[in-house]
Design an enzyme around this catalytic site. Structure first.
Site, short mmCIF file in Angstrom:
data_model
loop_
_atom_site.label_atom_id
_atom_site.label_comp_id
_atom_site.label_asym_id
_atom_site.label_seq_id
_atom_site.Cartn_x
_atom_site.Cartn_y
_atom_site.Cartn_z
N ARG A 155 0.83 -1.20 0.00
CA ARG A 155 0.00 0.00 0.00
C ARG A 155 0.86 1.24 0.00
O ARG A 155 1.87 1.30 0.70
CB ARG A 155 -0.92 0.01 1.22
N ARG B 135 2.17 0.93 10.49
CA ARG B 135 1.71 1.25 9.14
C ARG B 135 2.89 1.25 8.18
O ARG B 135 3.75 2.12 8.27
CB ARG B 135 1.01 2.62 9.13
N SER C 132 -10.38 -6.93 9.56
CA SER C 132 -11.59 -6.23 9.21
C SER C 132 -12.42 -7.24 8.43
O SER C 132 -11.97 -7.74 7.42
CB SER C 132 -11.22 -5.02 8.35
N GLU D 152 -6.50 -2.05 14.80
CA GLU D 152 -7.19 -3.01 13.95
C GLU D 152 -6.21 -4.05 13.41
O GLU D 152 -5.17 -3.69 12.86
CB GLU D 152 -7.84 -2.24 12.79
N ARG E 257 1.08 -6.33 12.35
CA ARG E 257 0.59 -5.73 13.58
C ARG E 257 0.50 -6.76 14.70
O ARG E 257 0.61 -6.43 15.88
CB ARG E 257 -0.78 -5.09 13.37
#
Length: 426
Positions: A263, A278, A353, A350, A392
């Site tokens: 990303r 991130r 999801s 998070e 994460r």
RNA sequence: GGAGGGAUGUCCGAACGGUAAGGAGCCGGUCUCGAAAACCGGUACGGCCUUUACGGCCUUCGGGGUUCGAAUCCCCGUCCCUCCGCCA
């Protein structure tokens, strides 16, 4: 993508529900264009009928050797064909405009989703385990990783650039162990079909998953080959049956994939997101289901449970949040987030999801199933959920299981993979 | 990267530029105690439109073009196959 016919039949209701996600939404221009398109379509179809009959007549005249009459007829037909072409062009232009609007509308939120534009209005559905209280000030995962030589961001920056992780030594082993553990877990315990898909997707695939047109800037794009670098395996698995008509008996189809995810994360930066929180590249085991419309919301619940089971096996404290209308991805009708506790920041992040996208992606990608022999095909429902993102998770594990001396206890479930019960100093 | 060949329905497979043969399969029927065989009939998935009809339009990999008319001719692209080159 929403069903244009449904919008036509029930515009006020649909507009009202879409406005719970985006107050700017208005369906009026769409409906006007649709109206015009159908009017012109009727006219042009009538003319085409005329032309078809006349063409047949020309063929007959020619067969009968009445060349002169045929030529007269052909001359007459020129104007008709010209008119048809004009109207056809107008219809295609309108269809394009309608599609442009339609593909940018978000999915209809499910009625159980809390209505709010603030992401703080998510509903905490349940929590697992007590929040870990360390009897000392917990270290940030970067500090732990630095002491143990688990991560090397500076050298990764030399190779690729900032915000790319490089796992080294026990860090690399831990990351691989997590991937392998998630993979085995879902293969063996939750029964998903394992898949290793291509990491690059073409524009159609990105469109079907709803990554395009809105999120063009969030994905890496290889212009020369018109290919996009996988941002999440949801995008890839979503296209596994693109254009197909599935059998009702084979549903639900449950797939899982391990991929690296890429990303651009343009604009994101900040103290809170230092380290692995991130990054431009991370690893993920993704779960994906194709289901019938009748079962999809039940399948969402079990999907969440499947993702949770991994966190439970890792002995981590987490909570399940039901996202409000304003915080869901456009394709989702209902989304649960799994959020894991990060001790150094004293907050949740998070790590999964899980969404039911109903027929939104299926309509974009023309993914259907036949309910029964001889019946018309219907769109499937698609669901996705991370199961889980490893990067994460590594943060959570390092920080949650750290000892005062900086050693890190390895959770039971990973010991077979790592062949150690503690990550030692380097 | 270069040179060829190909893509038609569930499958196989045909179609001088004149409006998608034929076969297998599938569905229905006749025959039969039942089944098979045989025979008869149906079978282009699918999509769009509204006047929902024994209706019309579109649909031969996708997109353009030529033409009164395109599966057929021309251009661009995708995928598959063969050969050459390159290569983990």
């Amino acid at each position: 993508m929403l069903d244009l016919k449904a919008i036509r039949e029930n515009p006020e209701e649909i507009e009202r529900r879409l406005k719970t996600r985006d107050p700017e939404v208005t369906l009026k221009p769409l409906l006007e264009k649709d109206e015009r398109r159908r009017r012109i379509l009727q006219e042009v179809e009538g003319l085409k009928h005329e032309r078809n009959e006349a063409s047949e007549e020309v063929a007959r005249l020619k067969r009968e050797g009445r060349e002169e009459e045929a030529q007269t007829r052909i001359r007459e037909l020129r104007a008709l064909s010209e008119r048809i072409k004009q109207l056809d062009d107008e219809v295609s232009r309108l269809e394009e405009e309608i599609r442009d609007i339609l593909v940018r509308l978000p999915n209809l939120p499910h009625e159980s989703v809390p209505v709010s534009f603030s992401k703080d209005d998510k509903v905490i559905v349940r929590e697992h385990k007590e929040r870990p209280e360390l009897p000392f000030e917990p270290k940030h995962h970067l500090e732990l990783a630095h002491e143990r030589g688990l991560l090397d961001f500076p050298r990764a920056a030399r190779i690729a650039g900032s915000r790319f992780p490089m796992y080294v030594g026990w860090g690399a082993r831990l990351e691989m162990a997590l991937i392998q553990f998630f993979w085995d877990f879902h293969c063996e315990k939750t029964g998903y079909i394992p898949v290793l898909p291509p990491y690059l997707g073409n524009p159609e695939s990105m469109f079907t998953a709803s990554q395009l047109p809105k999120f063009q800037d969030d994905v890496y794009y290889i212009e020369r080959d018109e290919l996009y670098l996988n941002p999440t395996a949801e995008t890839l698995l979503c296209n596994l049956h693109r254009g197909e008509i599935l059998n009702a008996e084979e549903l639900p189809l449950k797939y899982m994939a391990y991929t690296a995810c890429f990303r651009r994360e343009a604009g994101a930066a900040g103290e809170e997101e230092r380290g692995l929180i991130r990054v431009h590249q991370f690893n993920k085991v993704e779960l994906f289901k194709f289901t019938t419309p009748e079962t999809s919301f039940d399948e969402l619940e079990s999907l969440v449970k499947d993702a949770e089971a991994v966190l439970q096996a890792l002995e981590l404290h987490y909570r399940v949040a039901l996202l409000p209308t304003g915080d869901m991805a456009a394709q989702s009708a209902k989304t649960y987030d799994l959020e894991v506790w990060i001790p150094s920041q004293k907050r949740y992040y998070e790590v999964s999801s899980c969404s039911n996208c109903t027929d939104y992606q299926a309509r974009r990608g023309n993914i259907r199933y036949r309910p029964a022999r001889g019946e018309k095909p219907r769109y499937v429902h698609t669901l996705n959920g991370s199961g889980l993102a490893t990067s994460r998770l590594m943060v959570a594990i390092l920080e949650t299981f750290q000892e005062p001396d900086g050693r890190v206890r390895v959770p039971e479930a990973l010991r077979d993979y790592l062949k150690t019960d503690v990550i030692p100093p380097r």
